[in-house]
Design an enzyme around this catalytic site. Structure first.
Site, PDB file in Angstrom:
ATOM      1  N   ARG A 220      24.379 -22.986  39.628  1.00 24.07           N
ATOM      2  CA  ARG A 220      24.583 -22.976  38.180  1.00 24.07           C
ATOM      3  C   ARG A 220      23.460 -23.774  37.525  1.00 24.07           C
ATOM      4  O   ARG A 220      22.970 -24.764  38.081  1.00 24.07           O
ATOM      5  CB  ARG A 220      25.923 -23.634  37.821  1.00 24.07           C
ATOM      6  CG  ARG A 220      27.132 -22.783  38.197  1.00 24.07           C
ATOM      7  CD  ARG A 220      27.249 -21.543  37.306  1.00 24.07           C
ATOM      8  NE  ARG A 220      28.427 -20.744  37.576  1.00 24.07           N
ATOM      9  CZ  ARG A 220      28.449 -19.600  38.270  1.00 24.07           C
ATOM     10  NH1 ARG A 220      27.337 -19.126  38.787  1.00 24.07           N
ATOM     11  NH2 ARG A 220      29.562 -18.924  38.426  1.00 24.07           N
ATOM     12  N   HIS A 268      20.178 -14.517  36.012  1.00 24.25           N
ATOM     13  CA  HIS A 268      21.544 -14.633  36.554  1.00 24.25           C
ATOM     14  C   HIS A 268      22.046 -13.262  37.034  1.00 24.25           C
ATOM     15  O   HIS A 268      23.059 -12.757  36.556  1.00 24.25           O
ATOM     16  CB  HIS A 268      22.496 -15.233  35.502  1.00 24.25           C
ATOM     17  CG  HIS A 268      23.750 -15.799  36.118  1.00 24.25           C
ATOM     18  ND1 HIS A 268      24.405 -16.893  35.642  1.00 24.25           N
ATOM     19  CD2 HIS A 268      24.483 -15.407  37.204  1.00 24.25           C
ATOM     20  CE1 HIS A 268      25.467 -17.161  36.376  1.00 24.25           C
ATOM     21  NE2 HIS A 268      25.538 -16.257  37.346  1.00 24.25           N
TER      22      HIS A 268
HETATM   23  P1  NDP Z   1      32.770 -21.761  48.192  1.00 25.90           P
HETATM   24  O1  NDP Z   1      33.839 -22.451  47.422  1.00 25.90           O
HETATM   25  O2  NDP Z   1      33.164 -20.804  49.270  1.00 25.90           O
HETATM   26  O3  NDP Z   1      31.829 -22.870  48.854  1.00 25.90           O
HETATM   27  C1  NDP Z   1      31.440 -24.025  48.191  1.00 25.90           C
HETATM   28  C2  NDP Z   1      30.654 -24.901  49.154  1.00 25.90           C
HETATM   29  O4  NDP Z   1      30.120 -26.005  48.423  1.00 25.90           O
HETATM   30  C3  NDP Z   1      31.513 -25.482  50.273  1.00 25.90           C
HETATM   31  O5  NDP Z   1      30.735 -25.558  51.462  1.00 25.90           O
HETATM   32  C4  NDP Z   1      31.797 -26.896  49.765  1.00 25.90           C
HETATM   33  O6  NDP Z   1      32.059 -27.849  50.785  1.00 25.90           O
HETATM   34  C5  NDP Z   1      30.474 -27.201  49.107  1.00 25.90           C
HETATM   35  N1  NDP Z   1      30.577 -28.302  48.149  1.00 25.90           N
HETATM   36  C6  NDP Z   1      31.391 -28.416  47.080  1.00 25.90           C
HETATM   37  N2  NDP Z   1      31.186 -29.581  46.453  1.00 25.90           N
HETATM   38  C7  NDP Z   1      30.218 -30.217  47.138  1.00 25.90           C
HETATM   39  C8  NDP Z   1      29.564 -31.459  46.987  1.00 25.90           C
HETATM   40  N3  NDP Z   1      29.884 -32.317  46.009  1.00 25.90           N
HETATM   41  N4  NDP Z   1      28.586 -31.795  47.862  1.00 25.90           N
HETATM   42  C9  NDP Z   1      28.287 -30.945  48.894  1.00 25.90           C
HETATM   43  N5  NDP Z   1      28.868 -29.760  49.114  1.00 25.90           N
HETATM   44  C10 NDP Z   1      29.821 -29.401  48.226  1.00 25.90           C
HETATM   45  O7  NDP Z   1      31.831 -21.044  47.138  1.00 25.90           O
HETATM   46  P2  NDP Z   1      30.952 -19.709  47.292  1.00 25.90           P
HETATM   47  O8  NDP Z   1      30.100 -19.848  48.480  1.00 25.90           O
HETATM   48  O9  NDP Z   1      31.791 -18.511  47.142  1.00 25.90           O
HETATM   49  O10 NDP Z   1      30.076 -19.790  45.931  1.00 25.90           O
HETATM   50  C11 NDP Z   1      29.289 -20.918  45.658  1.00 25.90           C
HETATM   51  C12 NDP Z   1      28.732 -20.852  44.253  1.00 25.90           C
HETATM   52  O11 NDP Z   1      27.722 -19.865  44.162  1.00 25.90           O
HETATM   53  C13 NDP Z   1      29.709 -20.470  43.133  1.00 25.90           C
HETATM   54  O12 NDP Z   1      30.560 -21.536  42.776  1.00 25.90           O
HETATM   55  C14 NDP Z   1      28.736 -20.130  42.012  1.00 25.90           C
HETATM   56  O13 NDP Z   1      28.345 -21.313  41.346  1.00 25.90           O
HETATM   57  C15 NDP Z   1      27.520 -19.581  42.775  1.00 25.90           C
HETATM   58  N6  NDP Z   1      27.422 -18.130  42.587  1.00 25.90           N
HETATM   59  C16 NDP Z   1      26.343 -17.663  41.883  1.00 25.90           C
HETATM   60  C17 NDP Z   1      26.173 -16.321  41.668  1.00 25.90           C
HETATM   61  C18 NDP Z   1      24.983 -15.809  40.941  1.00 25.90           C
HETATM   62  O14 NDP Z   1      24.960 -14.622  40.557  1.00 25.90           O
HETATM   63  N7  NDP Z   1      23.958 -16.636  40.731  1.00 25.90           N
HETATM   64  C19 NDP Z   1      27.153 -15.328  42.153  1.00 25.90           C
HETATM   65  C20 NDP Z   1      28.238 -15.931  42.903  1.00 25.90           C
HETATM   66  C21 NDP Z   1      28.361 -17.283  43.101  1.00 25.90           C
HETATM   67  P3  NDP Z   1      33.511 -27.933  51.520  1.00 25.90           P
HETATM   68  O15 NDP Z   1      33.782 -26.585  52.093  1.00 25.90           O
HETATM   69  O16 NDP Z   1      33.307 -28.951  52.568  1.00 25.90           O
HETATM   70  O17 NDP Z   1      34.500 -28.305  50.456  1.00 25.90           O
HETATM   71  C1  OXD Z   2      29.693 -15.520  39.759  1.00 27.71           C
HETATM   72  C2  OXD Z   2      28.403 -15.302  39.126  1.00 27.71           C
HETATM   73  O1  OXD Z   2      30.198 -16.657  39.761  1.00 27.71           O
HETATM   74  O2  OXD Z   2      28.003 -14.127  38.931  1.00 27.71           O
HETATM   75  O3  OXD Z   2      30.268 -14.534  40.289  1.00 27.71           O
HETATM   76  O4  OXD Z   2      27.699 -16.260  38.821  1.00 27.71           O
END
Ligand code: NDP
Ligand code: OXD
Length: 305
Positions: A220, A268
């Site tokens: 983000r 994005h």
């Molecule tokens: P998940 O919830 O599956 O994974 C999140 C990961 O981040 C986990 O490994 C978690 O650790 C880790 N995490 C959370 N907080 C912290 C922290 N403070 N320090 C270190 N690690 C942390 O999410 P997804 O993989 O599905 O998606 C991740 C992000 O990708 C979304 O939230 C979104 O922001 C972004 N995204 C962007 C898109 C785009 O088009 N640009 C599309 C889709 C997603 P743990 O498991 O140990 O809690």
């Molecule tokens: C999502 C994105 O969160 O597109 O799916 O950023």
């Protein structure tokens, strides 16, 4: 009982068909709500101004993977994020593309091409490039598998230290953050935006990377401290960045990021939710809630992801 659909018009017919085939009612847009008490689920990116208007609301479903754009839920209302293989695969593809672009010096070659300059630079093997993935969740784990298959030396970092199920991909916990950063020639951010992660891509993090590291960011915009990015590019601490997310979005036309040859921006688009996948996720949520089963994509509202 009805699902209030607040997403793009192009998706509406697909959702309506899938929900009606399953015997569910969909209301398309707040303007079509005759009785707010009928609304039990809301699917949206942009939420209604007042969630409190719906007394029987049980769950809000984000039509994307992230939920940071949504306000705190009223008491007792669950929050689900869309789990869709398509979203995860699209982000994986984008990250692989961006990683290869930085690995093969594309910002430099694109800049040289603008002045018709034919100049070569040393090529490194993928195995000699260490990639660090910040956030080893559903998408981070998928990315780790693909980059490992391409030969990169991949590691991840997660909050808990858990993540990939691959022996070849070590996953670091927060207490090992500096060791993880020190071995990240290319840093990929795939974190959710939370109170803990806002501004995490800042000067102190960049300073812990190897000199000349590259940044690949599909999390983000608010993860990234823009002045710190500019300073790190100017000092050479970072050599280049590929960004799919910015703050604000859209990025204003005059913004320095557009004009910096070391930065590649996409608007994005790493992923876009497929309408049918989104509707099927919503249906799975409705059914799970009704049957008292675990809700797909249930967000831990205390943690924010
Ligand atoms: P998940 O919830 O599956 O994974 C999140 C990961 O981040 C986990 O490994 C978690 O650790 C880790 N995490 C959370 N907080 C912290 C922290 N403070 N320090 C270190 N690690 C942390 O999410 P997804 O993989 O599905 O998606 C991740 C992000 O990708 C979304 O939230 C979104 O922001 C972004 N995204 C962007 C898109 C785009 O088009 N640009 C599309 C889709 C997603 P743990 O498991 O140990 O809690
Ligand atoms: C999502 C994105 O969160 O597109 O799916 O950023």
């Amino acid at each position: 009982m009805a699902l209030l659909f607040l997403s793009t018009p192009a998706r509406a017919p697909v959702w309506r068909q899938i929900l009606s085939d399953a015997g569910e009612t969909m209301i398309d847009g707040e303007g079509a709500v005759t009785d707010p008490a009928l609304v039990t689920e809301i699917a949206c990116w942009t939420p209604p101004e007042d969630l409190g208007r719906y007394p029987n609301l049980r769950v809000v479903i984000s039509v994307g993977a992230g939920v940071d754009h949504l306000p705190p839920m009223p008491p007792g209302v669950a929050l689900s994020r869309t789990l869709a293989p398509g979203i995860e695969a699209m982000v994986r593809d984008w990250v692989v593309m961006a990683t290869l672009m930085l690995h093969r010096d594309m910002p430099v070659y694109l800049d040289q091409a603008r002045s018709r300059l034919w100049r070569t630079h040393p090529v490194r093997a993928a195995s000699a490039r260490r990639v660090g993935i910040l956030g080893m969740g559903r998408i981070g784990g998928l990315v780790a598998g693909s980059l490992t298959a391409l030969g990169f030396d991949v590691a991840g970092l997660s909050r808990s230290g858990a993540g990939a199920d691959m022996d070849s991909v070590p996953v670091f916990g927060m207490d090992q953050r500096d060791a993880f950063l020190a071995r990240s020639d290319l840093l990929v951010c795939l974190l959710p935006l939370t109170g803990e992660t806002e501004g995490i891509l800042d000067a102190s993090l960049f300073a812990a990377l190897p000199k000349g590291a590259g940044l690949i960011h599909a999390g983000r915009g608010k993860h990234l401290n823009m002045p710190d990015l500019q300073a790190a590019l100017t000092s050479g601490q970072l050599s280049a960045a590929v960004l799919d997310v910015t703050e604000p979005e859209p990025l204003p036309p005059g913004h320095w990021l557009w004009h910096d040859p070391r930065v590649i921006i996409t608007p994005h688009i790493a992923a876009q939710t497929d309408a049918a996948e989104g509707a099927r996720h919503a249906l799975a949520v409705i059914r799970a809630m009704r049957q008292g089963l675990p809700v797909p994509g249930l967000v831990n509202q205390d943690k924010g992801y």
